[in-house]
Design a protein around this motif. Structure first.
Motif, PDB file in Angstrom:
ATOM      1  N   ARG A   1       7.675   3.329   1.469  1.00 22.33           N
ATOM      2  CA  ARG A   1       8.183   2.936   2.639  1.00 22.33           C
ATOM      3  C   ARG A   1       8.800   1.822   2.705  1.00 22.33           C
ATOM      4  O   ARG A   1       9.129   1.300   3.736  1.00 22.33           O
ATOM      5  CB  ARG A   1       6.899   2.902   3.688  1.00 22.33           C
ATOM      6  CG  ARG A   1       6.319   4.437   4.122  1.00 22.33           C
ATOM      7  CD  ARG A   1       5.528   4.084   4.916  1.00 22.33           C
ATOM      8  NE  ARG A   1       4.617   5.604   5.259  1.00 22.33           N
ATOM      9  CZ  ARG A   1       3.668   5.648   5.821  1.00 22.33           C
ATOM     10  NH1 ARG A   1       3.147   4.460   6.315  1.00 22.33           N
ATOM     11  NH2 ARG A   1       2.843   6.777   5.981  1.00 22.33           N
TER      12      ARG A   1
ATOM     13  N   CYS B   1       3.680   1.843   8.891  1.00 20.20           N
ATOM     14  CA  CYS B   1       2.977   0.835   8.207  1.00 20.20           C
ATOM     15  C   CYS B   1       3.328   0.691   6.617  1.00 20.20           C
ATOM     16  O   CYS B   1       3.419   1.904   6.250  1.00 20.20           O
ATOM     17  CB  CYS B   1       1.687   0.720   8.394  1.00 20.20           C
ATOM     18  SG  CYS B   1       0.682  -0.594   7.340  1.00 20.20           S
ATOM     19  N   ILE B   2       3.890  -0.303   6.000  1.00 27.45           N
ATOM     20  CA  ILE B   2       4.124  -0.371   4.591  1.00 27.45           C
ATOM     21  C   ILE B   2       2.931  -0.808   3.925  1.00 27.45           C
ATOM     22  O   ILE B   2       3.119  -0.776   2.594  1.00 27.45           O
ATOM     23  CB  ILE B   2       5.267  -1.183   4.366  1.00 27.45           C
ATOM     24  CG1 ILE B   2       5.241  -2.487   4.787  1.00 27.45           C
ATOM     25  CG2 ILE B   2       6.764  -0.416   4.754  1.00 27.45           C
ATOM     26  CD1 ILE B   2       6.362  -3.418   4.359  1.00 27.45           C
ATOM     27  N   GLY B   3       1.975  -1.085   4.427  1.00 28.83           N
ATOM     28  CA  GLY B   3       0.843  -1.640   3.681  1.00 28.83           C
ATOM     29  C   GLY B   3       0.778  -2.913   3.108  1.00 28.83           C
ATOM     30  O   GLY B   3       0.138  -3.086   2.085  1.00 28.83           O
TER      31      GLY B   3
ATOM     32  N   TYR C   1       0.570   4.153  12.133  1.00 30.30           N
ATOM     33  CA  TYR C   1       0.287   4.533  10.823  1.00 30.30           C
ATOM     34  C   TYR C   1       1.557   5.039   9.991  1.00 30.30           C
ATOM     35  O   TYR C   1       1.478   4.453   8.701  1.00 30.30           O
ATOM     36  CB  TYR C   1      -0.574   5.526  10.663  1.00 30.30           C
ATOM     37  CG  TYR C   1      -1.991   5.092  11.721  1.00 30.30           C
ATOM     38  CD1 TYR C   1      -2.614   4.009  11.631  1.00 30.30           C
ATOM     39  CD2 TYR C   1      -2.177   6.077  12.599  1.00 30.30           C
ATOM     40  CE1 TYR C   1      -3.556   3.476  12.502  1.00 30.30           C
ATOM     41  CE2 TYR C   1      -3.371   5.703  13.496  1.00 30.30           C
ATOM     42  CZ  TYR C   1      -3.961   4.495  13.306  1.00 30.30           C
ATOM     43  OH  TYR C   1      -4.888   3.882  14.120  1.00 30.30           O
ATOM     44  N   PRO C   2       2.282   5.924  10.387  1.00 31.16           N
ATOM     45  CA  PRO C   2       3.618   6.497   9.676  1.00 31.16           C
ATOM     46  C   PRO C   2       4.725   5.271   9.358  1.00 31.16           C
ATOM     47  O   PRO C   2       5.609   5.502   8.631  1.00 31.16           O
ATOM     48  CB  PRO C   2       4.274   7.569  10.478  1.00 31.16           C
ATOM     49  CG  PRO C   2       3.158   7.730  11.513  1.00 31.16           C
ATOM     50  CD  PRO C   2       2.320   6.534  11.722  1.00 31.16           C
TER      51      PRO C   2
ATOM     52  N   PRO D   1      -3.580   8.156   6.238  1.00 37.16           N
ATOM     53  CA  PRO D   1      -3.532   8.565   4.721  1.00 37.16           C
ATOM     54  C   PRO D   1      -3.941   6.995   4.186  1.00 37.16           C
ATOM     55  O   PRO D   1      -4.057   5.949   4.498  1.00 37.16           O
ATOM     56  CB  PRO D   1      -1.885   8.566   4.589  1.00 37.16           C
ATOM     57  CG  PRO D   1      -1.217   7.872   5.606  1.00 37.16           C
ATOM     58  CD  PRO D   1      -2.148   7.866   6.669  1.00 37.16           C
ATOM     59  N   LYS D   2      -3.923   7.001   2.724  1.00 37.83           N
ATOM     60  CA  LYS D   2      -3.962   5.780   2.035  1.00 37.83           C
ATOM     61  C   LYS D   2      -3.086   5.023   1.845  1.00 37.83           C
ATOM     62  O   LYS D   2      -1.714   5.345   2.158  1.00 37.83           O
ATOM     63  CB  LYS D   2      -4.519   6.174   0.381  1.00 37.83           C
ATOM     64  CG  LYS D   2      -3.308   6.443  -0.468  1.00 37.83           C
ATOM     65  CD  LYS D   2      -3.679   6.434  -1.821  1.00 37.83           C
ATOM     66  CE  LYS D   2      -2.420   6.890  -2.557  1.00 37.83           C
ATOM     67  NZ  LYS D   2      -1.956   8.188  -2.912  1.00 37.83           N
ATOM     68  N   GLY D   3      -3.235   3.456   1.881  1.00 36.30           N
ATOM     69  CA  GLY D   3      -2.092   2.567   1.999  1.00 36.30           C
ATOM     70  C   GLY D   3      -1.767   1.955   3.259  1.00 36.30           C
ATOM     71  O   GLY D   3      -0.600   1.217   3.228  1.00 36.30           O
ATOM     72  N   VAL D   4      -2.521   2.354   4.318  1.00 36.83           N
ATOM     73  CA  VAL D   4      -1.925   1.711   5.537  1.00 36.83           C
ATOM     74  C   VAL D   4      -3.329   0.950   6.078  1.00 36.83           C
ATOM     75  O   VAL D   4      -4.024   1.297   5.866  1.00 36.83           O
ATOM     76  CB  VAL D   4      -1.537   2.833   6.672  1.00 36.83           C
ATOM     77  CG1 VAL D   4      -0.196   3.735   5.806  1.00 36.83           C
ATOM     78  CG2 VAL D   4      -2.511   3.870   6.888  1.00 36.83           C
TER      79      VAL D   4
ATOM     80  N   TRP E   1      -7.959   1.498   1.235  1.00 42.58           N
ATOM     81  CA  TRP E   1      -7.819   1.279  -0.007  1.00 42.58           C
ATOM     82  C   TRP E   1      -7.682   2.511  -0.983  1.00 42.58           C
ATOM     83  O   TRP E   1      -6.821   2.727  -1.870  1.00 42.58           O
ATOM     84  CB  TRP E   1      -8.924   0.389  -0.572  1.00 42.58           C
ATOM     85  CG  TRP E   1      -9.331  -0.927   0.173  1.00 42.58           C
ATOM     86  CD1 TRP E   1      -9.920  -1.080   1.165  1.00 42.58           C
ATOM     87  CD2 TRP E   1      -8.227  -1.803  -0.462  1.00 42.58           C
ATOM     88  NE1 TRP E   1      -9.677  -2.688   1.446  1.00 42.58           N
ATOM     89  CE2 TRP E   1      -8.857  -2.955   0.561  1.00 42.58           C
ATOM     90  CE3 TRP E   1      -7.136  -2.404  -1.099  1.00 42.58           C
ATOM     91  CZ2 TRP E   1      -8.108  -4.427   0.802  1.00 42.58           C
ATOM     92  CZ3 TRP E   1      -6.617  -3.628  -1.193  1.00 42.58           C
ATOM     93  CH2 TRP E   1      -7.041  -4.425  -0.142  1.00 42.58           C
ATOM     94  N   THR E   2      -8.402   3.617  -0.547  1.00 44.52           N
ATOM     95  CA  THR E   2      -8.320   4.836  -1.061  1.00 44.52           C
ATOM     96  C   THR E   2      -7.957   5.905  -0.156  1.00 44.52           C
ATOM     97  O   THR E   2      -8.252   5.767   1.166  1.00 44.52           O
ATOM     98  CB  THR E   2      -9.596   5.169  -1.871  1.00 44.52           C
ATOM     99  OG1 THR E   2     -10.813   5.009  -1.123  1.00 44.52           O
ATOM    100  CG2 THR E   2     -10.014   4.180  -3.147  1.00 44.52           C
TER     101      THR E   2
ATOM    102  N   GLY F   1       0.849  -1.084  -0.085  1.00 41.80           N
ATOM    103  CA  GLY F   1      -0.026   0.026   0.030  1.00 41.80           C
ATOM    104  C   GLY F   1       0.785   1.235  -0.110  1.00 41.80           C
ATOM    105  O   GLY F   1       0.440   2.274  -0.579  1.00 41.80           O
ATOM    106  N   ARG F   2       2.063   1.176   0.652  1.00 40.52           N
ATOM    107  CA  ARG F   2       2.912   2.343   0.580  1.00 40.52           C
ATOM    108  C   ARG F   2       4.376   1.973   0.155  1.00 40.52           C
ATOM    109  O   ARG F   2       5.284   1.654   1.106  1.00 40.52           O
ATOM    110  CB  ARG F   2       3.105   2.713   2.007  1.00 40.52           C
ATOM    111  CG  ARG F   2       1.853   3.204   2.728  1.00 40.52           C
ATOM    112  CD  ARG F   2       1.244   4.350   2.210  1.00 40.52           C
ATOM    113  NE  ARG F   2       2.175   5.485   2.119  1.00 40.52           N
ATOM    114  CZ  ARG F   2       1.967   6.687   2.576  1.00 40.52           C
ATOM    115  NH1 ARG F   2       0.560   7.101   2.641  1.00 40.52           N
ATOM    116  NH2 ARG F   2       2.642   7.681   2.544  1.00 40.52           N
TER     117      ARG F   2
ATOM    118  N   PHE G   1      -7.958  -1.540   5.855  1.00 36.71           N
ATOM    119  CA  PHE G   1      -7.147  -1.024   5.077  1.00 36.71           C
ATOM    120  C   PHE G   1      -7.606   0.083   4.470  1.00 36.71           C
ATOM    121  O   PHE G   1      -8.684   0.079   3.899  1.00 36.71           O
ATOM    122  CB  PHE G   1      -6.421  -1.976   3.904  1.00 36.71           C
ATOM    123  CG  PHE G   1      -5.427  -1.834   3.047  1.00 36.71           C
ATOM    124  CD1 PHE G   1      -3.937  -1.510   3.462  1.00 36.71           C
ATOM    125  CD2 PHE G   1      -5.628  -1.325   1.712  1.00 36.71           C
ATOM    126  CE1 PHE G   1      -2.818  -1.161   2.687  1.00 36.71           C
ATOM    127  CE2 PHE G   1      -4.586  -0.805   0.746  1.00 36.71           C
ATOM    128  CZ  PHE G   1      -3.179  -0.745   1.418  1.00 36.71           C
TER     129      PHE G   1
END
Lengths: 100, 446, 230
Positions: free
Chosen positions: B123, C100-102, C97-98, C140-143, C119-120, B119-120, C117
């Protein structure tokens, strides 16, 4: 393309330097992998993670990487030494290195 | 002393030195597919993973399936070539190179899939900075990179004498070939060094390859989810990987044999021998599948049964039974019958196996996620265009990578073929002599 | 140091959904556009599971709030590759959250399906910025995100007790869902303190945990007169 046919000294020297550089980069890569794994084991210790898993994994990965690097180095210098042993083509490898 | 001749076996050098229109056509189409996939990926980067078909609770979809699938294909190479070399199978000579190339290219493609799945992705370096070795994902990162390093070296070492041949042909890229040939002149001392290195690598690469797919199975097996949490998963994945790898190798072999007229090198006997291996893997795969599902069904644990029935007779039944037909029935029909075990039959069986093994990965990943333990909201996973385009792009990258390799290096090991012609008959007969029982205390030379 | 836990009395629960709404508002949980929600991407840190028990004519609907169980042996924290989810202070399972790589491995590993998650990107179409809770970060998105037992309320409680110069105790804060519950079905407090209401209820014979057999040792207990062997 005269250089390719002539095998001029500068041309061969440049290629040799590039080869040495690639071997050095590979060793730098190995060192960074080792440092990285050690860092991760340290992280696992700090976070009270399963330390056995971390050490077990590093014991598998580090020899694998080291073997790859050692083999490449062995082949590289082995080939250079082997090329000198039968000196039928002068001009290739003018006593660049002695150590292996 | 054996010395390969750079001016023999012109057929093998032909793909490197001559480029036809078909090459540009296939390369162009693949490149177009790749560009389309890249466009979709950029869109995914901008909009997030919402552009995929994944949702709650199916949080892993095509990307993870393709990851497992491609890494599986990568076992073609190294493992097959290492085992054939180790057992001194003489018929290996024209096959090993292609197998090793598949490994290197597919491993790079498969290894990138988890990053596509993130998702990121910005990172991703957190894995290096603050990775936790207890997470199976980290086991993957380390094992796959180690395998990639080992298999590229294993590809490179037997390539050195061939690179020297290319250098001595003085056709193109002389600087590249001089750089990569490492001063190879074919002296006895050099042969000794190279053979020793190849022997060490071929042994080292087998446990690394096995570990990679075992560790990938652990991503699933280490969770508590029904259908994943199984002790058999490690060997099951490894068997499936070798199985799909051989099938992929067949497809590549047949395609290049046709395209570059290599019938004189890849003979009927190679297909016969390797197809027996494929058949054996098919039976082994069926055995593992049988074990996996029999224990689950007999135990009848409710959650386990939910996922199993979801595959046997639920929404995934078409995929499941297609998988069984493609992975077991079709190979059985085409490979155990001598009349059908010809190149076309082998090609059909191989394509079936590759598709079947992809379905197997689908069947492992998705049904478990679609059946959460608690009655939460459920949905059926349908991949979006993005995911399909990226799968197509991954295949296109594979085609481009293989074609690119064929333009730089011979796809069939030239020196090994020449060495085979020069030495293997006498070597093999000498070796066979040592097998024979010495009935009358006959003196055996070695 | 208290070990926070929750007990939910299913015999009291009316299934009104108040906890669900309170949680969503309190924690700035993304309001997913309708189209996305239809795809199965709706986000509720606390959902209400509904299922039926028994056979006709003795059918009973069972409604059960489902939130992060704050497992003592959490399957999700074990698999996180970057230490974005971990078991932190007070036995709470936290999510950074900052960091997390998702990869969504924790979601695949969680047997309770309570991780969500992004997703958007949030706030698509609807501007809710004026109604956001200033104490909770917007993801934010992606976490991946999940219930935190209203950790921001715990932070405030910690500051309050520091000002009062005493140790934090079981009754010092409750999450939004517990505060909201009109049927008083939810009890929150210190599981470590044997005298607290929550630990007395958790020890009662009606208490059970979700998917106990997995050995995750959840800190959310359910009370029911029914024989509940999920």
């Amino acid at each position: 393309m005269s250089a390719t046919d002539r095998h001029s000294d500068a041309y061969l020297k440049l290629i040799f330097l590039a080869q040495i550089a690639s071997i050095t980069m590979m060793w730098m890569f190995l060192v960074s992998v080792v440092l990285w794994i050690l860092h991760l084991v340290n992280v696992a210790r700090e976070l009270h993670d399963a330390l056995t898993a971390s050490i077990g994994l590093s014991l598998i990965v580090l020899p694998a990487y080291s073997l790859v690097a050692a083999i490449l180095t062995f082949v590289f210098f082995g080939l250079r030494r082997g090329a000198r042993s039968e000196n039928d083509e002068p001009g290739e490898s003018e006593g660049e290195r002695h150590d292996s | 002393m054996f010395k390969p001749d750079p001016f023999k076996d012109d057929t093998l050098f032909e793909p490197i030195e001559k480029t036809g229109r078909a090459f540009w056509l296939i390369f162009g189409v693949s490149f177009a597919v790749f560009v389309v996939g890249l466009g979709y990926y950029v869109q995914q980067l901008r909009n997030g993973l919402g552009v995929t078909g994944m949702m709650q609770p199916v949080t892993w979809g095509f990307y993870i399936i393709n990851f497992v699938f491609f890494i599986g294909i990568s076992h073609a190479g190294t493992l097959i070539s290492a085992i054939l070399r180790l057992t001194q199978a003489e018929w290996r000579r024209p096959i090993t190179r292609m197998a090793e190339v598949i490994t290197a290219i597919v491993l790079a493609i498969g290894g990138l899939h988890p990053i596509i799945d993130l998702g990121r992705p910005d990172r991703v370096l957190n894995v290096f900075r603050a990775g936790r070795l207890q997470s199976p994902l980290l086991w993957d990162v380390t094992c796959i990179t180690a395998y990639f390093a080992a298999s590229t070296v294993y590809l490179f070492l037997p390539l050195i004498p061939d690179i020297a041949l290319l250098r001595d042909r003085k056709k193109k890229f002389h600087w590249l070939y001089s750089f990569l040939s490492w001063g190879w002149k074919g002296t006895p001392a050099q042969w000794k060094v190279l053979n020793r290195a190849i022997n060490i690598m071929m042994i080292a690469v087998i446990p690394i390859a096995v570990s990679v797919h075992t560790v990938i199975s652990y991503i699933f097996a280490m969770t508590l989810q029904p259908g994943w949490h199984s002790t058999i998963f490690g060997p099951y994945f490894v068997v499936g990987a070798i199985f799909s790898g051989i099938a992929a190798l067949f497809i590549v072999m047949i395609a290049f044999r046709k395209a570059f007229h290599l019938e004189g090198y890849l003979k009927e006997i190679h297909f016969q021998q390797l197809s027996k291996l494929l058949l054996a893997m098919s039976v082994l795969w069926f055995y593992f599948t049988f074990c996996e599902y029999l224990t689950g069904t007999y135990g009848g644990e409710p959650r386990e049964m939910t996922t199993i029935m979801y595959k046997f007779s639920g929404p995934y039944a078409p995929f499941f039974w297609t998988m069984v037909i493609f992975n077991f029935v079709i190979p059985m029909v085409f490979l155990s019958n001598r009349k059908l075990r010809k190149v076309p039959g082998i090609l059909i069986a191989s394509i079936a196996v590759v598709i079947g093994m992809w379905l197997e990965r689908l069947i492992i990943v998705v049904p478990t996620l679609e059946n959460p333990a608690l009655p939460v909201m459920r949905s059926i996973y349908i991949p979006s265009m993005t995911e399909i385009a990226l799968l197509a792009a991954a295949v296109a990258v594979f085609v481009m990578g293989f074609l690119g390799f064929s333009k730089l290096f011979p796809l069939i090991s030239v020196w090994e073929c020449q060495e085979g012609r020069a030495l293997s008959v006498s070597e093999t007969s000498e070796r066979i002599e040592t097998y024979l029982p010495d009935a009358e205390a006959q003196h055996v030379r070695d | 140091m208290p070990i926070w836990g929750m007990v939910i009395d299913l015999d009291r629960c009316t299934g009104c959904g108040g906890c669900m709404a309170a949680c969503k508002v309190e924690n700035n949980v993304q309001v997913v556009p309708p189209g996305e929600a239809l795809k199965g991407r709706g986000m509720h840190w606390l959902t209400i599971l509904s299922r039926t028990e028994g056979e006709y004519p003795d059918v009973e609907a069972v409604l059960q709030p489902d939130l992060c169980m704050m497992c003592d042996d959490a399957p999700c924290t074990k698999v996180c590759p970057v230490h974005a989810t971990y078991r932190g202070a007070y036995g709470l399972v936290a999510q950074i959250y900052p960091r997390c790589i998702g990869c969504r491995y924790c979601m695949a590993a969680c047997p309770y399906t309570v991780k969500f998650f992004n997703w958007t990107a949030g706030e698509e179409g609807v501007n809710l910025s004026s109604s956001l809770n200033p104490d909770v970060s917007v993801r934010p998105k992606g976490v991946v995100e999940k219930c935190t037992f209203c950790y921001h309320r715990l932070q405030k409680a910690k500051e309050r007790v520091r000002a009062e110069q005493r140790e934090i105790a079981g009754g010092d804060y409750v999450p939004a869902c517990v505060e909201m519950c009109p049927a008083k079905a939810m009890t929150f407090g210190d599981l470590d303190d044997g005298e607290s209401p929550v630990s007395r209820l958790a020890a009662s014979r009606r208490a059970s945990q979700l998917l106990e057999h997995l050995g995750t040792e959840p800190k959310v207990y359910y009370l029911s007169k029914r024989d509940r062997n999920v």
